[in-house]
Design a protein around this motif. Structure first.
Motif, PDB file in Angstrom:
ATOM      1  N   HIS A  26      19.857 -74.879 -64.286  1.00  0.00           N
ATOM      2  CA  HIS A  26      19.090 -76.102 -64.513  1.00  0.00           C
ATOM      3  C   HIS A  26      19.850 -77.129 -65.336  1.00  0.00           C
ATOM      4  O   HIS A  26      19.258 -77.975 -65.991  1.00  0.00           O
ATOM      5  N   ARG A  27      21.173 -77.091 -65.298  1.00  0.00           N
ATOM      6  CA  ARG A  27      21.961 -78.108 -66.000  1.00  0.00           C
ATOM      7  C   ARG A  27      21.772 -79.472 -65.347  1.00  0.00           C
ATOM      8  O   ARG A  27      21.738 -80.491 -66.017  1.00  0.00           O
ATOM      9  N   ASP A  28      21.609 -79.499 -64.028  1.00  0.00           N
ATOM     10  CA  ASP A  28      21.389 -80.762 -63.331  1.00  0.00           C
ATOM     11  C   ASP A  28      20.052 -81.388 -63.727  1.00  0.00           C
ATOM     12  O   ASP A  28      19.951 -82.605 -63.871  1.00  0.00           O
ATOM     13  N   ARG A  29      19.040 -80.560 -63.946  1.00  0.00           N
ATOM     14  CA  ARG A  29      17.743 -81.087 -64.378  1.00  0.00           C
ATOM     15  C   ARG A  29      17.830 -81.679 -65.774  1.00  0.00           C
ATOM     16  O   ARG A  29      17.150 -82.649 -66.087  1.00  0.00           O
ATOM     17  N   LEU A  30      18.669 -81.112 -66.606  1.00  0.00           N
ATOM     18  CA  LEU A  30      18.881 -81.652 -67.947  1.00  0.00           C
ATOM     19  C   LEU A  30      19.535 -83.026 -67.853  1.00  0.00           C
ATOM     20  O   LEU A  30      19.174 -83.951 -68.588  1.00  0.00           O
ATOM     21  N   TYR A  32      19.251 -85.104 -65.264  1.00  0.00           N
ATOM     22  CA  TYR A  32      18.225 -86.024 -64.751  1.00  0.00           C
ATOM     23  C   TYR A  32      17.232 -86.401 -65.842  1.00  0.00           C
ATOM     24  O   TYR A  32      16.792 -87.549 -65.925  1.00  0.00           O
ATOM     25  N   ALA A  33      16.897 -85.441 -66.690  1.00  0.00           N
ATOM     26  CA  ALA A  33      15.995 -85.733 -67.804  1.00  0.00           C
ATOM     27  C   ALA A  33      16.650 -86.693 -68.790  1.00  0.00           C
ATOM     28  O   ALA A  33      15.969 -87.470 -69.453  1.00  0.00           O
ATOM     29  N   CYS A  36      16.194 -90.375 -67.438  1.00  0.00           N
ATOM     30  CA  CYS A  36      14.847 -90.944 -67.487  1.00  0.00           C
ATOM     31  C   CYS A  36      14.597 -91.839 -68.703  1.00  0.00           C
ATOM     32  O   CYS A  36      14.037 -92.926 -68.549  1.00  0.00           O
TER      33      CYS A  36
END
Length: 50
Positions: A26-30, A32-33, A36
């Protein structure tokens, strides 16, 4: 003040995503977060302008 907080949070999240190895889940989600909070001041300014 809102801009400062948003940019600070975004830089911390993007920095963590850049430092962590690719094997971290989930490094990519971090990342993207982290993107934001950059948009929040733009939307607030657009709403206040109307």
């Amino acid at each position: 003040m809102l801009e400062l907080v948003c940019y600070l949070v975004a830089m911390v999240l993007l920095g963590l995503a850049a430092i962590l190895p690719a094997t971290v889940p989930h490094r990519d989600r971090l990342a993207y977060a982290g993107l934001c909070p950059f948009t929040i001041p733009f939307f607030v300014h657009a709403v206040q302008a109307h």
